[in-house]
Motif scaffolding. Structure first.
Motif, PDB file in Angstrom:
ATOM      1  N   PRO A  81     -18.573 -10.916   2.229  1.00 57.15           N
ATOM      2  CA  PRO A  81     -19.989 -10.793   1.894  1.00 57.15           C
ATOM      3  C   PRO A  81     -20.522 -12.010   1.156  1.00 57.15           C
ATOM      4  N   ALA A  82     -21.839 -12.093   1.055  1.00 56.63           N
ATOM      5  CA  ALA A  82     -22.477 -13.177   0.323  1.00 56.63           C
ATOM      6  C   ALA A  82     -22.160 -13.127  -1.164  1.00 56.63           C
ATOM      7  N   SER A  83     -21.668 -11.979  -1.642  1.00 61.33           N
ATOM      8  CA  SER A  83     -21.342 -11.820  -3.051  1.00 61.33           C
ATOM      9  C   SER A  83     -20.084 -12.580  -3.452  1.00 61.33           C
ATOM     10  N   ALA A  84     -19.360 -13.150  -2.485  1.00 65.19           N
ATOM     11  CA  ALA A  84     -18.132 -13.928  -2.705  1.00 65.19           C
ATOM     12  C   ALA A  84     -16.906 -13.068  -2.958  1.00 65.19           C
ATOM     13  N   CYS A  85     -17.049 -11.723  -2.944  1.00 69.80           N
ATOM     14  CA  CYS A  85     -15.913 -10.825  -3.145  1.00 69.80           C
ATOM     15  C   CYS A  85     -15.333 -10.457  -1.777  1.00 69.80           C
ATOM     16  N   ASN A  86     -14.422 -11.272  -1.277  1.00 70.54           N
ATOM     17  CA  ASN A  86     -13.898 -11.156   0.079  1.00 70.54           C
ATOM     18  C   ASN A  86     -12.611 -10.334   0.070  1.00 70.54           C
ATOM     19  N   VAL A  87     -12.567  -9.260   0.837  1.00 69.70           N
ATOM     20  CA  VAL A  87     -11.425  -8.349   0.806  1.00 69.70           C
ATOM     21  C   VAL A  87     -10.934  -8.032   2.215  1.00 69.70           C
ATOM     22  N   SER A  88      -9.684  -7.598   2.312  1.00 63.36           N
ATOM     23  CA  SER A  88      -9.115  -7.237   3.609  1.00 63.36           C
ATOM     24  C   SER A  88      -7.932  -6.301   3.434  1.00 63.36           C
ATOM     25  N   ILE A  89      -7.599  -5.588   4.522  1.00 66.80           N
ATOM     26  CA  ILE A  89      -6.439  -4.701   4.582  1.00 66.80           C
ATOM     27  C   ILE A  89      -5.612  -5.084   5.801  1.00 66.80           C
ATOM     28  N   TRP A  90      -4.308  -5.229   5.596  1.00 66.50           N
ATOM     29  CA  TRP A  90      -3.362  -5.594   6.652  1.00 66.50           C
ATOM     30  C   TRP A  90      -2.258  -4.537   6.707  1.00 66.50           C
ATOM     31  N   TYR A  91      -1.618  -4.369   7.884  1.00 68.66           N
ATOM     32  CA  TYR A  91      -0.583  -3.347   7.979  1.00 68.66           C
ATOM     33  C   TYR A  91       0.523  -3.745   8.956  1.00 68.66           C
ATOM     34  N   MET A  92       1.681  -3.087   8.780  1.00 68.29           N
ATOM     35  CA  MET A  92       2.839  -3.256   9.680  1.00 68.29           C
ATOM     36  C   MET A  92       3.542  -1.922   9.803  1.00 68.29           C
ATOM     37  N   VAL A  93       3.763  -1.457  11.029  1.00 73.45           N
ATOM     38  CA  VAL A  93       4.543  -0.237  11.236  1.00 73.45           C
ATOM     39  C   VAL A  93       6.028  -0.576  11.196  1.00 73.45           C
ATOM     40  N   ASN A  94       6.818   0.382  10.756  1.00 69.76           N
ATOM     41  CA  ASN A  94       8.267   0.257  10.727  1.00 69.76           C
ATOM     42  C   ASN A  94       8.722  -1.049  10.072  1.00 69.76           C
ATOM     43  N   PRO A  95       8.296  -1.324   8.833  1.00 74.06           N
ATOM     44  CA  PRO A  95       8.697  -2.568   8.172  1.00 74.06           C
ATOM     45  C   PRO A  95      10.206  -2.582   7.914  1.00 74.06           C
ATOM     46  N   PRO A  96      10.829  -3.761   7.901  1.00 72.62           N
ATOM     47  CA  PRO A  96      12.271  -3.839   7.650  1.00 72.62           C
ATOM     48  C   PRO A  96      12.619  -3.380   6.240  1.00 72.62           C
ATOM     49  N   VAL A  97      13.719  -2.661   6.120  1.00 72.30           N
ATOM     50  CA  VAL A  97      14.172  -2.186   4.821  1.00 72.30           C
ATOM     51  C   VAL A  97      14.840  -3.332   4.067  1.00 72.30           C
ATOM     52  N   GLY A  98      14.485  -3.473   2.800  1.00 77.99           N
ATOM     53  CA  GLY A  98      15.048  -4.528   1.983  1.00 77.99           C
ATOM     54  C   GLY A  98      13.987  -5.228   1.160  1.00 77.99           C
ATOM     55  N   THR A  99      14.390  -6.233   0.401  1.00 80.67           N
ATOM     56  CA  THR A  99      13.475  -7.006  -0.430  1.00 80.67           C
ATOM     57  C   THR A  99      13.167  -8.341   0.239  1.00 80.67           C
ATOM     58  N   TYR A 100      11.882  -8.558   0.540  1.00 85.07           N
ATOM     59  CA  TYR A 100      11.461  -9.770   1.231  1.00 85.07           C
ATOM     60  C   TYR A 100      10.142 -10.268   0.629  1.00 85.07           C
ATOM     61  N   SER A 101       9.767 -11.478   1.019  1.00 88.21           N
ATOM     62  CA  SER A 101       8.532 -12.076   0.523  1.00 88.21           C
ATOM     63  C   SER A 101       7.325 -11.608   1.311  1.00 88.21           C
ATOM     64  N   VAL A 102       6.243 -11.287   0.584  1.00 87.03           N
ATOM     65  CA  VAL A 102       4.919 -11.102   1.167  1.00 87.03           C
ATOM     66  C   VAL A 102       4.167 -12.405   0.943  1.00 87.03           C
ATOM     67  N   VAL A 103       3.646 -13.006   2.011  1.00 89.36           N
ATOM     68  CA  VAL A 103       2.912 -14.263   1.915  1.00 89.36           C
ATOM     69  C   VAL A 103       1.504 -14.062   2.454  1.00 89.36           C
ATOM     70  N   CYS A 104       0.503 -14.251   1.585  1.00 92.27           N
ATOM     71  CA  CYS A 104      -0.898 -14.132   1.959  1.00 92.27           C
ATOM     72  C   CYS A 104      -1.492 -15.543   2.006  1.00 92.27           C
TER      73      CYS A 104
END
Length: 207
Positions: A48-71
């Protein structure tokens, strides 16, 4: 980019959700999100013009374990003020067609209005998920709070909420107590035959 580690435990019919936003008047937003190097699907984005930019992302069946999320940031210009993101895992989500509906909402700083987003076409027991980013320090919701993070350096706050949906339009709403700009978006995810269950939320905050 914004990077943080996240742990996925074993579970049935799981869905990984990464939500958050970038405060930037040039329209800068998350252009890609990965987990363990694999790309998530963008469900909904609002710049939006308000500069508050948001989003939602998803993944089905994510791998089990500890990994990096990179945005990764992408979009308008290069003066991103702040970025906030979080990851969550829910079980009991349809793995073949998880997404039912999406919606967005915005407001600028000249109008008094609490943040909200109306997610249409919901069905009973959908997982309805919403995220908001606003300029200011306070944010509450009557929905179940999944995560909430305040960046005191740049005076930005973001949060994710969810509810067990009912038929029709479901409103996700927040109370901000101030006249500041905000952007919000929401999704309805289709359940499987399993009961919905929140696993974990882990925050990542960066500039």
């Amino acid at each position: 980019s914004l990077t943080f580690n996240f742990t996925v435990s074993s579970g049935s019919n799981q869905l990984l959700i990464v939500s958050g936003g970038v405060y930037d008047g040039g329209g800068d937003n998350f252009s890609a999100v990965t987990f363990n190097g694999s790309t998530l699907t963008n469900a909904v984005t609002v710049t939006p013009a308000s500069a508050c930019n948001v989003s939602i992302w998803y993944m089905v069946n994510p791998p089990v374990g500890t990994y990096s999320v990179v945005c990764t940031f992408g979009g308008g210009d290069t003066w991103s003020i702040s970025a906030i993101a979080a990851a969550s895992v829910f079980s009991g989500i349809n793995q073949s067609t998880p997404l039912r509906a999406t919606a967005t909402g915005t407001n600028n700083s000249t109008t008094v209005q609490n943040p909200y987003v109306d997610v249409p076409n919901c069905v009973a027991n959908d997982l309805v998920y919403g995220v908001v980013l606003r300029n200011g320090a306070d944010l509450t919701s009557t929905d179940t709070q999944d995560w909430l993070e305040y960046n005191d350096v740049d005076n930005e706050i973001a949060g994710g909420v969810y509810s067990n949906g009912s038929a029709g339009t479901v409103q996700m709403n927040w109370s901000s107590g101030a006249v500041n700009s905000w952007g919000a978006c929401g999704c309805a995810f289709i359940p499987s035959s399993d009961a919905l269950k929140s696993r974990k939320a882990l925050l990542g905050v960066g500039i």
